[in-house]
Design a protein around this motif. Sequence first.
Motif, PDB file in Angstrom:
ATOM      1  N   SER A  59       9.279  27.103  77.364  1.00 14.33           N
ATOM      2  CA  SER A  59       7.939  26.903  76.909  1.00 14.33           C
ATOM      3  C   SER A  59       7.213  28.512  76.935  1.00 14.33           C
ATOM      4  O   SER A  59       7.619  29.053  77.723  1.00 14.33           O
ATOM      5  N   ALA A 105       0.486  19.177  78.857  1.00 12.60           N
ATOM      6  CA  ALA A 105       1.594  19.703  77.970  1.00 12.60           C
ATOM      7  C   ALA A 105       0.776  20.303  76.688  1.00 12.60           C
ATOM      8  O   ALA A 105       0.132  19.502  76.035  1.00 12.60           O
ATOM      9  N   SER A 106       1.294  21.389  76.309  1.00 13.17           N
ATOM     10  CA  SER A 106       0.970  22.202  74.997  1.00 13.17           C
ATOM     11  C   SER A 106       2.114  21.808  74.020  1.00 13.17           C
ATOM     12  O   SER A 106       1.780  21.966  72.845  1.00 13.17           O
ATOM     13  N   LYS A 107       3.311  21.533  74.483  1.00 16.02           N
ATOM     14  CA  LYS A 107       4.274  21.157  73.623  1.00 16.02           C
ATOM     15  C   LYS A 107       5.062  19.805  73.819  1.00 16.02           C
ATOM     16  O   LYS A 107       4.685  19.224  75.175  1.00 16.02           O
ATOM     17  N   LYS A 108       5.516  19.172  73.037  1.00 18.86           N
ATOM     18  CA  LYS A 108       6.132  17.740  73.112  1.00 18.86           C
ATOM     19  C   LYS A 108       7.280  17.717  74.045  1.00 18.86           C
ATOM     20  O   LYS A 108       7.945  18.865  74.245  1.00 18.86           O
ATOM     21  N   ASN A 109       7.380  16.829  74.838  1.00 18.18           N
ATOM     22  CA  ASN A 109       8.709  16.623  75.686  1.00 18.18           C
ATOM     23  C   ASN A 109       8.438  17.376  76.933  1.00 18.18           C
ATOM     24  O   ASN A 109       9.436  17.815  77.444  1.00 18.18           O
ATOM     25  N   GLU A 134       6.130  14.091  83.591  1.00 20.63           N
ATOM     26  CA  GLU A 134       5.813  14.472  82.277  1.00 20.63           C
ATOM     27  C   GLU A 134       4.856  13.563  81.479  1.00 20.63           C
ATOM     28  O   GLU A 134       4.174  12.627  82.106  1.00 20.63           O
ATOM     29  N   GLU A 136       3.877  10.708  78.718  1.00 16.49           N
ATOM     30  CA  GLU A 136       4.514   9.681  78.170  1.00 16.49           C
ATOM     31  C   GLU A 136       3.510   8.654  77.293  1.00 16.49           C
ATOM     32  O   GLU A 136       2.571   8.455  78.094  1.00 16.49           O
ATOM     33  N   ASN A 137       3.407   8.841  76.055  1.00 18.42           N
ATOM     34  CA  ASN A 137       2.451   7.983  75.050  1.00 18.42           C
ATOM     35  C   ASN A 137       1.085   8.852  75.640  1.00 18.42           C
ATOM     36  O   ASN A 137       0.100   7.946  75.601  1.00 18.42           O
ATOM     37  N   GLY A 138       1.016  10.235  75.713  1.00 18.84           N
ATOM     38  CA  GLY A 138      -0.229  10.696  75.851  1.00 18.84           C
ATOM     39  C   GLY A 138      -0.538  10.444  77.286  1.00 18.84           C
ATOM     40  O   GLY A 138      -1.850  11.384  77.730  1.00 18.84           O
TER      41      GLY A 138
END
Length: 314
Positions: A59, A105-109, A134, A136-138
């Motif tokens: 990232s 998170a600013s990026k997915k995953n 992480e 998960e579902n926001g």
Amino acid sequence: MISVLKKIQIISLVALVGFGVGSSFGEISLKPANSKQYVLSSYSRRHNWTHSPQGQAQSAITVTKTSLPDNIQESNNWAGYVVTPTSSNAYTSVSGSWTVPNVSASKKNAVAAQWIGLGGVSSEDLLQMGTVEEIENGQPVAEVFWEKLPDVAQDVMSVPIGSTINVSISNSSDSTWSLTFTANTPDGKTETQTVSTTLDSSYAQGIGTSAEWISEDPSDANSKLVPLANMGTVKYQSAMVNGGALNAPGNNVQPVAMVSSNGNSIMISPSELGSDGKSFSTTTITTTNSTSGREIRGIPEPIQIRIKVYFPWN
């Protein structure tokens, strides 16, 4: 951390003790083996980056004016503290605690991880236990894991964000090693679990060469660093090895910063050690200022780093 070069027997969970209100632990639940194929690896130096494809998915966190410890070293994936023995005495125990961070998170995953371990610096052998966080579902979620390279990591259980995690790894008897954690949740529940594993003398010798307290950017099953979640500041406490403080006599103490693939940005920075010699913090860097003037250097001799080649999970 996770690398599948061969399959070795997955060691069973042998002890489970829980204390809380009634028989239910609410948000805490046992989990099956890790299904997301994150890889938490041995130490990887930045100037050997070309030997690993990990940085391709990193990232874009840029850094930062920050206060760094003296003689800090750089890594592709680790930040925190590493110690090595000044004599031939091997490490047989390590412990530490931290609060599970509320990641964003600013990026997915995007993912982050915190752990303590033995080995993985001058040896490919590494025994470790910690948490992976992480979105998960926001919502931020966390799992406690343990791992013995080159076996795959095993998720032990889910824990709520904000839980205080106390972890210890020790040689309990002959070839048996115990990995124990206690989770104290924000709502007052407590859960303790111990995993036991058998190590042969060669593996035990390998992990006795270093001890670590690390915040890490994990890799995916294709050996690429996943986007790094913003974990803010994580404070490590009770950082001890062989029953003494991290900076006790007999330990070579090495602070480590995680840097970007081009080496121009610090992504996770460690603080100075606390006055007790057993506490420090790691901070995810999210600003875009120029880097500080503090020099970051590669790992000096005589520590030899062997870059591990990672393969996808079976």
